[in-house]
Design an enzyme around this catalytic site. Sequence first.
Site, short mmCIF file in Angstrom:
data_model
loop_
_atom_site.label_atom_id
_atom_site.label_comp_id
_atom_site.label_asym_id
_atom_site.label_seq_id
_atom_site.Cartn_x
_atom_site.Cartn_y
_atom_site.Cartn_z
CG ASP A 187 -60.05 4.04 -25.62
OD1 ASP A 187 -60.06 4.45 -26.79
OD2 ASP A 187 -59.15 4.35 -24.80
CG ASP A 224 -62.61 -0.53 -23.40
OD1 ASP A 224 -61.66 -1.28 -23.10
OD2 ASP A 224 -62.66 0.65 -23.04
CD1 TRP A 278 -58.45 -4.70 -23.10
CD2 TRP A 278 -59.04 -5.66 -21.18
NE1 TRP A 278 -58.89 -3.71 -22.24
CE2 TRP A 278 -59.26 -4.26 -21.07
CE3 TRP A 278 -59.37 -6.45 -20.09
CZ2 TRP A 278 -59.77 -3.66 -19.91
CZ3 TRP A 278 -59.87 -5.86 -18.93
CH2 TRP A 278 -60.06 -4.50 -18.85
CG HIS A 322 -64.17 4.94 -21.71
ND1 HIS A 322 -63.45 6.02 -22.14
CD2 HIS A 322 -63.28 3.92 -21.55
CE1 HIS A 322 -62.17 5.66 -22.23
NE2 HIS A 322 -62.04 4.39 -21.89
CD GLU A 365 -61.45 6.09 -18.80
OE1 GLU A 365 -61.26 7.32 -18.80
OE2 GLU A 365 -60.61 5.29 -19.26
NE ARG A 420 -57.94 8.22 -22.45
CZ ARG A 420 -58.66 7.66 -21.49
NH1 ARG A 420 -59.32 8.40 -20.62
NH2 ARG A 420 -58.75 6.34 -21.41
CG ASP A 421 -53.09 11.35 -25.33
OD1 ASP A 421 -53.91 10.77 -24.58
OD2 ASP A 421 -52.02 11.82 -24.93
CD GLU A 422 -56.17 5.25 -24.08
OE1 GLU A 422 -56.06 4.09 -23.73
OE2 GLU A 422 -56.16 6.18 -23.27
C1 BGC Z 1 -58.55 2.64 -21.99
C2 BGC Z 1 -59.49 1.57 -21.54
C3 BGC Z 1 -58.75 0.28 -21.70
C4 BGC Z 1 -57.69 0.33 -20.65
C5 BGC Z 1 -56.91 -0.93 -20.48
C6 BGC Z 1 -57.45 2.67 -20.99
O1 BGC Z 1 -56.53 3.66 -21.23
O2 BGC Z 1 -59.17 3.86 -22.16
O3 BGC Z 1 -60.77 1.69 -21.86
O4 BGC Z 1 -59.48 -0.85 -21.75
O5 BGC Z 1 -56.84 1.43 -20.86
O6 BGC Z 1 -55.78 -0.74 -19.75
#
Ligand code: BGC
Length: 895
Positions: free
Chosen positions: A452, A465, A528, A773, A737, A456-458
Amino acid sequence: MTALPSPSAVDAATRVVALRTQHGPGLLGVPRDGLRLSWRAETGDAGARIEGYQLAEGVEGATLTASEPVASTRITGVAIPGSLAPRERRAFAVRVATATGWTAWSEPLVVEAGVDSADLEAAVIGTDTPADGPVPLLRTEFALDRVPASARLRLSALGLVDAWINGTPATDALLTPGWTSYQERILVDTIDVTPLLREGANVIVLAVADGWYRGSFGFARRQAIYGDRTGALAQLEADGETVAKTDASWQAGFGPLRSASIYDGTVTDLRLDDPAVHEPGFAADGWRAASVIDVDTARFVPRSAPPVRVVAELPMDAIAHDGRTRLDGGQNVSGWVRLTVRGRAGDVVTVRHAEVLEPSGDLHVKALRSAKATDVYTLDRDGEHTLEPAFTFHGFRYADVDGAEVVSATAVAISSDLAPRSTFTSSHEALDRFHSNVFWSQRDNFVSVPTDCPQRDERLGWTGDAQAFAATANTLMDTEAFWLSWLRDLEIDQTDEGGVPAVVPDIIRPQDMLMGGVQTPNMGRAGWADAATIIPLAVYESYGSDEVLRRQRDSMRRWVDHLTRRAGDHVVLAPGDYQFGDWLDPDAPGDRPWEAKVSSDFVSNAFYAHSARLLAHAERILGDAATADRYDALADRVGAATFERWGDEAVLTQSGAAIALEFGLAPTARRAEIADGLAENVRRENGRIATGFLGTPLVLFALSRSGHLDEAYLMLLRSEAPSWLYQVDRGATTVWERWDAILPDGSIHSGAMDALPTEDASEDDTGMLSFNHYAYGAMIDWVYRTVAGLAPDADDPGYRTVHVAPRPAVGLSHASASIDTPQGRLAIDWRVDGGVFEAALEVPFGSRAMLDLPITAESTATVGDAPAPAELRHGTHRIVVTAPAVAAPGAVVPA
Ligand code: BGC
């Protein structure tokens, strides 16, 4: 198909080029099964047609054995029956037939097979270390009695591994072995290390970091997600013999890397760096024996897609800022800073990264949430040092350096090493910049998995996406092998009931997310989970090989059947389930991005119908008409019931109308009225975009395919917020984003969210604001198909049939695009000048172009000197249209 020419007839004007496998160029040690070949032909004969092909194969260097000629126009994804033996190097060649005769044989392509876990003698070894602690080194010495003619290193890890042979990095691949669904599949790289070996004593050193396997990861920052011990697997084969392999005889110690985290960055103490570790006879004081980690080696499988590498290096400007040195690379990238500093022994140099600056001029780091994105180095001596981290990457354009004088700096950009596939430029500068921003967002986010965001912490493989962006991704880069690998993980991570997670690899599953106070399972969310069906069909359409459909058919069926089971006795899914919905609709409350205008019950059932339809299409392509009919009937039923129940209200929104039209849910009799309503909405709103992640990829198509090109352009070219081009005017170099990540007054969105990653998380963990994003970049697919006018055909895929339908507009008088199709280069360059439309169109051999030119009732259309035909074959064609149709986005809007 006509009979093939006699084997002795020669077509000297035609030749075969670019024979390749589905695994991408240069990859060694590929899976032994399922090999497929593709090739291209070029010809100087304007009338030539491909009529057949003939393959030859055999031992590398020997005369190859030809198989029977095949009467077929096919040039992509031709399956090689059987398997290669482990380590086998098999040569292939191909020639094609035209009506004139046969081409010469192609240059041979040598394919080298990898090894199965059964052929790995090496054990996985490590040493006891805490997660997020120092990075251990593993080391061995071995002797060779001669320089080998050929040597291969098989390399993998529970964690991430770097390898050196005699002090030289064994590979330019990074973050080895990449991220897959580790519980079932860990990739093994095969590396040609022949030049690194020498007669006598040799040394292998491995560094093993936590990476995705054990480091604190995911927004809940769990440690040891896949296991609590890291380790490496290495096996060195020289001239067919294993000369070194990881086992309990290796030594384990530590080097300069005190910690390495994907999110947080690295801590390096150069005083602990001992270059002698790479020399034979190293004392290894304080080192101990490595230990063998008990792991089922059946998980180790050959790599099938390109690894992560450095893809660009950008010089960074340095200025003084607030007592530090501020670096600016001019482009938001994923990677790190290569920094040359002048300092003294013991100086601590800190490099902190950020994507944007606060209005105050400081780095904006709030968006990083808990990710420290900081690299720290302690210098070991006075003088100049060039510093670089390992086992981490940051999403950044800016960095602040503290602690030493900066001599020079380079932004090192990394990505899965996928070849760029297309180019686009136009007379509209902001659109061109947006195209570049989307390309960079793909680059920055295709780091082993489609993530995504990179900062960040992701950095997770969010399926929504990915599906939104897939068609655009396929045009911008050669993504086929990348998707095939990731889709395998998607299937692995499907639940027993067929549910598809919202992130792949799925590291959330054991937990729920708390969205607006609602416990939300990470599984089966509309738009998704439908990545399971949408991406395979998008890959098939763009690349033309049915391999992706064959491989994913079971996964697609399991997903659609799962939805049918969930619907129970009803045709449609029950209302009220938590859904991400049309995520980040600009009119949703900033902290509740799931509260889109369009009902998520409509959206979830629309995607259910769409997935059933796509599956039916795949079944038909694969030859199962009865199953295809069954899923088509399901798609009809679900689509009709969905529209009847929610349609009237849904079509009042841009996303609802776009979904109803593009997924074919609206009854035929109502389509025109819905399209008119959508166009009216867009006109009323002066082109203001009002869609989230799910509506955005569809809305321009819904307009242009229903005769509302003016409104499509009105939206495309709008530059006030919210719009695509607004962010360009705000200096974006990647795709944001949120539509309003930077507000019109220049302030930065708070990103505040009414969602918590876990129950024990605090409010501070919840901001959601990324400047990188790719989801909204999905409109670039429309730009290629509609502005440039180059679109693949869904039924004759891979641009074998191309729809050439360029559409000029007021404000867009020129566009030029090229796509590296399976057949070769497809390109267009058009402009409107003095009321005349002129285009140069390049069609590769093996493609046919169906012309749909921008004509009016007054137009004459010619190709060369003749009236324009409906269809063109290979060659470069000059097209002229007088009195062309030019969309007038501005004319419909009072200024
Ligand atoms: C992500 C998104 C993702 C979404 C879904 C976010 O934190 O960065 O791109 O699809 O959460 O909840």
